[in-house]
Design a protein around this motif. Sequence first.
Motif, PDB file in Angstrom:
ATOM      1  N   GLU A 169       0.826  -1.205   0.000  1.00 47.66           N
ATOM      2  CA  GLU A 169       0.000   0.000   0.000  1.00 47.66           C
ATOM      3  C   GLU A 169       0.862   1.258   0.000  1.00 47.66           C
ATOM      4  N   LEU A 170       2.004   1.180   0.660  1.00 42.85           N
ATOM      5  CA  LEU A 170       2.906   2.332   0.744  1.00 42.85           C
ATOM      6  C   LEU A 170       3.863   2.417  -0.450  1.00 42.85           C
ATOM      7  N   GLY A 171       3.882   1.385  -1.265  1.00 45.01           N
ATOM      8  CA  GLY A 171       4.800   1.374  -2.400  1.00 45.01           C
ATOM      9  C   GLY A 171       6.244   1.226  -1.990  1.00 45.01           C
ATOM     10  N   THR A 172       6.502   0.430  -0.965  1.00 43.56           N
ATOM     11  CA  THR A 172       7.863   0.221  -0.491  1.00 43.56           C
ATOM     12  C   THR A 172       8.061  -1.262  -0.239  1.00 43.56           C
ATOM     13  N   SER A 173       9.192  -1.625   0.346  1.00 42.44           N
ATOM     14  CA  SER A 173       9.488  -3.030   0.609  1.00 42.44           C
ATOM     15  C   SER A 173       9.317  -3.345   2.088  1.00 42.44           C
ATOM     16  N   VAL A 174       9.091  -4.611   2.376  1.00 42.36           N
ATOM     17  CA  VAL A 174       8.997  -5.058   3.766  1.00 42.36           C
ATOM     18  C   VAL A 174      10.304  -4.750   4.492  1.00 42.36           C
ATOM     19  N   ARG A 175      11.416  -4.992   3.836  1.00 39.46           N
ATOM     20  CA  ARG A 175      12.716  -4.783   4.467  1.00 39.46           C
ATOM     21  C   ARG A 175      12.921  -3.313   4.835  1.00 39.46           C
ATOM     22  N   ARG A 176      12.512  -2.400   3.949  1.00 42.24           N
ATOM     23  CA  ARG A 176      12.674  -0.987   4.274  1.00 42.24           C
ATOM     24  C   ARG A 176      11.794  -0.605   5.463  1.00 42.24           C
ATOM     25  N   LEU A 177      10.579  -1.120   5.515  1.00 43.13           N
ATOM     26  CA  LEU A 177       9.712  -0.845   6.661  1.00 43.13           C
ATOM     27  C   LEU A 177      10.344  -1.359   7.956  1.00 43.13           C
ATOM     28  N   GLN A 178      10.914  -2.537   7.903  1.00 46.38           N
ATOM     29  CA  GLN A 178      11.537  -3.103   9.098  1.00 46.38           C
ATOM     30  C   GLN A 178      12.707  -2.249   9.567  1.00 46.38           C
ATOM     31  N   ARG A 179      13.514  -1.763   8.626  1.00 44.94           N
ATOM     32  CA  ARG A 179      14.648  -0.901   8.992  1.00 44.94           C
ATOM     33  C   ARG A 179      14.162   0.421   9.578  1.00 44.94           C
ATOM     34  N   LEU A 180      13.147   1.020   8.943  1.00 40.41           N
ATOM     35  CA  LEU A 180      12.612   2.298   9.419  1.00 40.41           C
ATOM     36  C   LEU A 180      12.056   2.158  10.823  1.00 40.41           C
ATOM     37  N   PHE A 181      11.303   1.106  11.066  1.00 44.03           N
ATOM     38  CA  PHE A 181      10.690   0.919  12.376  1.00 44.03           C
ATOM     39  C   PHE A 181      11.741   0.616  13.448  1.00 44.03           C
ATOM     40  N   ALA A 182      12.727  -0.183  13.130  1.00 45.03           N
ATOM     41  CA  ALA A 182      13.784  -0.466  14.104  1.00 45.03           C
ATOM     42  C   ALA A 182      14.500   0.812  14.516  1.00 45.03           C
ATOM     43  N   GLU A 183      14.797   1.655  13.529  1.00 43.52           N
ATOM     44  CA  GLU A 183      15.550   2.890  13.789  1.00 43.52           C
ATOM     45  C   GLU A 183      14.721   3.939  14.502  1.00 43.52           C
ATOM     46  N   TYR A 184      13.454   4.086  14.124  1.00 45.18           N
ATOM     47  CA  TYR A 184      12.658   5.217  14.612  1.00 45.18           C
ATOM     48  C   TYR A 184      11.569   4.846  15.614  1.00 45.18           C
ATOM     49  N   VAL A 185      10.968   3.689  15.473  1.00 46.47           N
ATOM     50  CA  VAL A 185       9.908   3.291  16.411  1.00 46.47           C
ATOM     51  C   VAL A 185      10.481   2.455  17.550  1.00 46.47           C
ATOM     52  N   GLY A 186      11.485   1.656  17.230  1.00 51.97           N
ATOM     53  CA  GLY A 186      12.111   0.837  18.256  1.00 51.97           C
ATOM     54  C   GLY A 186      11.609  -0.587  18.280  1.00 51.97           C
ATOM     55  N   ILE A 187      10.639  -0.896  17.425  1.00 51.19           N
ATOM     56  CA  ILE A 187      10.080  -2.240  17.372  1.00 51.19           C
ATOM     57  C   ILE A 187       9.493  -2.427  15.977  1.00 51.19           C
ATOM     58  N   GLY A 188       9.339  -3.677  15.547  1.00 55.17           N
ATOM     59  CA  GLY A 188       9.004  -3.950  14.159  1.00 55.17           C
ATOM     60  C   GLY A 188       7.568  -3.641  13.775  1.00 55.17           C
ATOM     61  N   PRO A 189       7.315  -3.492  12.475  1.00 60.80           N
ATOM     62  CA  PRO A 189       5.957  -3.196  12.014  1.00 60.80           C
ATOM     63  C   PRO A 189       4.970  -4.325  12.309  1.00 60.80           C
ATOM     64  N   LYS A 190       5.430  -5.579  12.314  1.00 56.62           N
ATOM     65  CA  LYS A 190       4.535  -6.689  12.637  1.00 56.62           C
ATOM     66  C   LYS A 190       3.994  -6.547  14.044  1.00 56.62           C
ATOM     67  N   TRP A 191       4.856  -6.183  14.992  1.00 56.67           N
ATOM     68  CA  TRP A 191       4.432  -5.985  16.377  1.00 56.67           C
ATOM     69  C   TRP A 191       3.429  -4.831  16.458  1.00 56.67           C
ATOM     70  N   VAL A 192       3.703  -3.732  15.756  1.00 56.80           N
ATOM     71  CA  VAL A 192       2.814  -2.565  15.814  1.00 56.80           C
ATOM     72  C   VAL A 192       1.432  -2.919  15.271  1.00 56.80           C
ATOM     73  N   ILE A 193       1.399  -3.632  14.157  1.00 58.62           N
ATOM     74  CA  ILE A 193       0.112  -4.053  13.598  1.00 58.62           C
ATOM     75  C   ILE A 193      -0.635  -4.931  14.598  1.00 58.62           C
ATOM     76  N   ARG A 194       0.059  -5.890  15.170  1.00 62.57           N
ATOM     77  CA  ARG A 194      -0.580  -6.794  16.130  1.00 62.57           C
ATOM     78  C   ARG A 194      -1.112  -6.017  17.335  1.00 62.57           C
ATOM     79  N   ARG A 195      -0.327  -5.045  17.804  1.00 65.98           N
ATOM     80  CA  ARG A 195      -0.752  -4.293  18.994  1.00 65.98           C
ATOM     81  C   ARG A 195      -2.025  -3.513  18.731  1.00 65.98           C
ATOM     82  N   TYR A 196      -2.135  -2.855  17.590  1.00 62.15           N
ATOM     83  CA  TYR A 196      -3.338  -2.068  17.324  1.00 62.15           C
ATOM     84  C   TYR A 196      -4.544  -2.943  17.023  1.00 62.15           C
ATOM     85  N   ARG A 197      -4.328  -4.108  16.394  1.00 63.08           N
ATOM     86  CA  ARG A 197      -5.461  -4.999  16.186  1.00 63.08           C
ATOM     87  C   ARG A 197      -5.942  -5.566  17.530  1.00 63.08           C
TER      88      ARG A 197
END
Length: 244
Positions: A169-197
């Motif tokens: 949906e964002l037009g990017t790669s899973v790997r780039r999302l994982q790197r961005l989240f590790a650097e800026y959020v501190g935890i992976g996108p899979k965890w964030v999705i699970r937490r909000y669901r």
Amino acid sequence: MTRDARGLGGAWTKYQRHAAHAPSPDLARHVERYWVVSWDYREPYRQLIVPFPNVHLTFQDGGATVNGVFSGHQTRVLEGRSGVFGVAFRPGCFRPFLGASVSTITDRSVDAREIFGPELPDAPDVAVVERFLRARLPQPDPKADEAAEIVAMIAAEPQITRVDSLADELGTSVRRLQRLFAEYVGIGPKWVIRRYRLREATERLGAGNWAALAAELGYADQAHFARDFKDMFGEPPTWYAERC
């Protein structure tokens, strides 16, 4: 197992007071909210704390602590009469203050002086803490804004249940999302999705149709949903429902 009645059926409101305040416009890029909790317990009480992808700066008893994102629930013992003033930073937006990957403080609490310097507010309130933060504002970081916007998107769109579909949906790669989240959020996108669901699940615990709810939230079966819920919240969904 005997449960503490002070944590059931909303009884905690007899012992605790909670308040939240929005940040001033010039700080809203970094801060999600300020929060204040006070309590009065004659006997120690074990407070269940569920995680969110926010870094918090907390002031208590003359000290201050930076709390990274915790990957699971925690328990804090509250006793006597005391309280905490907290700053919840927008997910992704503490990285410019930290000057390092936010993953370096994941599942950790560190003395705030290590990050903000030795001078801390003596009597923190919204006005005092905002002056403190303004004096230490970092340079704008577009990647922090991007991370915050993606987390907000996850929170707002229940149909997002997989990292690969989010990347598409964002037009990017899973790997780039994982790197961005590790650097800026501190935890992976899979965890964030699970937490909000799972947050959505807590808002509908009274429905009782666990199988249908699990399927709607993207789980393969009810058992997987129940395991995930217990890992995140520290107790099964039926127990958690009794807290409301």
